[in-house]
Design an enzyme around this catalytic site. Structure first.
Site, PDB file in Angstrom:
ATOM      1  N   CYS A   1     -60.598  74.031 -45.393  1.00 29.49           N
ATOM      2  CA  CYS A   1     -60.549  72.514 -45.861  1.00 29.49           C
ATOM      3  C   CYS A   1     -59.402  72.168 -46.800  1.00 29.49           C
ATOM      4  CB  CYS A   1     -61.697  71.934 -46.420  1.00 29.49           C
ATOM      5  SG  CYS A   1     -62.062  70.151 -45.995  1.00 29.49           S
TER       6      CYS A   1
ATOM      7  N   HIS B   1     -67.079  74.108 -43.773  1.00 31.04           N
ATOM      8  CA  HIS B   1     -67.770  74.737 -44.829  1.00 31.04           C
ATOM      9  C   HIS B   1     -69.021  75.079 -44.231  1.00 31.04           C
ATOM     10  CE1 HIS B   1     -65.109  72.562 -47.902  1.00 31.04           C
ATOM     11  NE2 HIS B   1     -65.082  71.301 -47.021  1.00 31.04           N
TER      12      HIS B   1
HETATM   13  N1  GLN Z   1     -59.550  66.381 -50.300  1.00 28.88           N
HETATM   14  C1  GLN Z   1     -59.570  66.752 -48.849  1.00 28.88           C
HETATM   15  C2  GLN Z   1     -59.937  65.733 -47.834  1.00 28.88           C
HETATM   16  O1  GLN Z   1     -60.568  64.740 -48.274  1.00 28.88           O
HETATM   17  C3  GLN Z   1     -60.288  68.144 -48.430  1.00 28.88           C
HETATM   18  C4  GLN Z   1     -61.760  67.852 -48.945  1.00 28.88           C
HETATM   19  C5  GLN Z   1     -62.585  69.348 -48.840  1.00 28.88           C
HETATM   20  O2  GLN Z   1     -61.752  70.285 -49.026  1.00 28.88           O
HETATM   21  N2  GLN Z   1     -63.690  69.293 -48.268  1.00 28.88           N
HETATM   22  O3  GLN Z   1     -59.696  65.757 -46.730  1.00 28.88           O
END
Ligand code: GLN
Length: 241
Positions: free
Chosen positions: A96, A193
């Site tokens: 992510c 995740h």
């Molecule tokens: N901040 C980034 C987004 O919102 C990544 C979020 C995350 O790592 N879950 O896309």
């Protein structure tokens, strides 16, 4: 022969949301179960990797604020990190927020673009919708990956790179082109995740084998009894969002 497997956990205190540390735990345990000598080192700046020997780099996810904190260090040592990855063919697993920063840039909702390191041919722009929920991905070999996504960023891949797989459930990279993640050489980026690896034991073993094959003439890993891991995987595959 005792194999050694060295893991670098990049920016652990900052990029570790939604249980991404579970990927490190899974890699470490699956090595230890096989008698592979595994080390995990927490890296707070990419300056620390210069001259060291790591088989796998892991970078987890984070909110925009955490990404801002580390983006400039990652970009500052982009040249060294990219040459390291190219020269050593080490494995990189990025989740992510960490995945987004491997591309050319990440444009959050507010503020300037965060620099990426262009390790992969991709870019990300925050959208007005958060993509949240369980995800099932079909890999090119027909197997599946399962996980959980929570991102507003929409990642678009360039022509030099392929997605990890096709989205069967969920949004994936951007909710538009049906792709999830990115794969180039031994570099894997994904929005999954969960954490990803405990419920995807075959993918975890693939990363371990790729990392070991950098140093050893090894064709396959001894199989483990993955009844619980596969039960969790199959329950997730059949989950309806
Ligand atoms: N901040 C980034 C987004 O919102 C990544 C979020 C995350 O790592 N879950 O896309």
């Amino acid at each position: 022969m005792t194999y050694k497997f060295n893991i670098a956990h990049l920016y652990a205190p900052y990029l570790n949301i939604y249980g991404d540390i579970g990927n490190i735990i899974a890699l470490k345990q699956r090595c230890q179960w096989r008698g592979i000598e595994v080390s995990v080192e927490s890296i707070s700046s990419c300056q620390e990797i210069i001259g060291r020997d790591f088989d796998l780099f892991f970078i987890g996810g984070g909110q925009d604020k955490q990404q801002e904190v580390i983006a400039y260090d990652l970009a500052k040592y982009a040249k060294e990190f990219k040459s390291y990855v190219d020269d050593t063919n080490c494995v990189v697993l990025a989740i992510c927020g960490g995945y987004q920063l491997l591309g050319h840039y990440y444009k959050p909702h507010t503020g300037d673009k965060l620099p990426g390191i262009s390790l992969i041919d991709a870019y990300t722009v925050a959208s007005n919708t958060r993509m949240i929920g369980n995800v099932v991905v079909k890999l090119p070999d027909g197997s599946t990956l399962v996980g959980f996504e929570n991102h507003s960023g929409k990642t678009h891949l360039g022509s030099q790179i392929e997605p990890i797989g096709k989205v069967l459930l969920g949004c994936g990279n951007n909710g538009e082109d049906g792709g999830e993640g990115a794969h180039y050489k031994n570099i894997f980026g994904t929005y999954l995740h969960g954490s990803l690896l405990p419920k995807n034991p075959n993918f975890a073993d693939k990363l371990i084998l790729l990392g070991l094959q950098r140093k050893y003439n090894i064709k396959e890993l001894n199989p483990l009894v993955d009844d619980f891991e596969n039960l969790a995987h199959n329950l997730a595959v059949n989950f309806k969002r």
